[in-house]
Write an enzyme that holds these catalytic residues in place. Sequence first.
Site, short mmCIF file in Angstrom:
data_model
loop_
_atom_site.label_atom_id
_atom_site.label_comp_id
_atom_site.label_asym_id
_atom_site.label_seq_id
_atom_site.Cartn_x
_atom_site.Cartn_y
_atom_site.Cartn_z
CB SER A 52 -13.87 -30.52 9.18
OG SER A 52 -14.42 -31.71 8.63
CG ASP A 54 -13.10 -25.56 8.80
OD1 ASP A 54 -12.90 -24.49 9.40
OD2 ASP A 54 -14.22 -25.92 8.38
CG ASP A 101 -12.78 -23.04 17.27
OD1 ASP A 101 -12.70 -22.17 18.16
OD2 ASP A 101 -13.85 -23.45 16.81
CD GLU A 111 -14.67 -19.39 16.04
OE1 GLU A 111 -14.35 -20.03 15.01
OE2 GLU A 111 -15.78 -19.47 16.59
N GLY A 133 -19.36 -19.88 8.45
CA GLY A 133 -20.81 -20.09 8.27
C GLY A 133 -21.40 -19.14 7.25
CB SER A 134 -19.92 -17.00 4.83
OG SER A 134 -19.49 -16.33 6.00
CB SER A 135 -23.42 -21.63 3.05
OG SER A 135 -22.30 -22.46 2.78
ZN LIG Z 1 -16.45 -22.71 10.95
#
Ligand SMILES: [Zn+2]
Length: 342
Positions: free
Chosen positions: A50, A83, A105, A142, A221-223
């Site tokens: 990031s 990211d 993004d 996105e 956000g897939s943790s």
């Molecule tokens: Zn993200």
Amino acid sequence: MPLVSMRQLLDEAATGGYGVGAFNVNNMEQIQGIMEAARDTASPVIVQASRGARAYAGDRFLYHLMVAAAEEYPEIPVALHQDHGNSPETCISAIELGFTSVMMDGSLLEDGKTVAGYDHNVAVTREVVDYAHARGVTVEGELGTLGGIEDGVGSGEVHLTDPDQAVEFVQRTGIDALAVAIGTSHGAYKFPRRPDGQILAMRLIEEIHRRLPTTHLVMHGSSSVPARLTERINAAGGRLRPAFGVPVEESQLGIRHGVRKVNVDTDGRLAITAAAREALAADPSDFDPRRFTRAGRDGMRDVVAERMRQFGQAGHAGDYAPRSLHAMRRAYDRQAAAGAAA
Ligand SMILES: [Zn+2]
């Protein structure tokens, strides 16, 4: 093996019908933990940074750690991805540094907080695609916004991706991969209860994939925020509230419907914190920092290896030879020429 374009990793994943985890890094131990997991499971992998990570480690340190990773693990195809790039300038600086993939993004304005208009999103994303594809670099866009805030990124508002708009967005921007908003959030506190079909709009993924079969879909956000990790942290002196992430089965369902990149940041953070807290608590008289940094690295390795097996990328590292960014650029040129002729 040199750093590989993310587009190639995702194209191969689509052919093989699996997903590829994209894991966030800020330091040497996280990079080493991911690469050890990739070797242990023979997985191709996406390592992502990031803006906060670039600021923390410093651009040159981060980039050269990744070059070292590629040299140390020549059998592993690895892509280096920006990211949540907040502006074309951020993405261009990443490409100049040597990243092989960037996310523009444009769903948020440059402050990373204010929801942007659709036309703004199209314009900045198209600008990055033109710059990146001329260099063989992959672009993720996105559409829609996620909940939650991570590394200062997020509006706190949720706007699910509209399938009609997704088709037009991909046509107008030429992106390789599309991050879809289906109700996931950044951070550890994603849901007040275990999420089900009422919270996560999996049908949206199916619909978007049906309409855009060659665009690689991305779940942010897939943790999964495993309870065993939050419990270990709290048992070793931490104070985390009960939290629910995205069940791995939901990510696997997404992968069956066109999701090729699955972003995982929080699970790595939790694993490192749990292992480091336990290591520090185990011997309060010890002051060798390697004791807890090594424990953290091993914790990262274990959770990443588990995700690699669950997403299906395990065993696929040796399936293909890497294509150079130059070869990727020629492929984009041919694609553009074919589009102009049609
Ligand atoms: Zn993200």
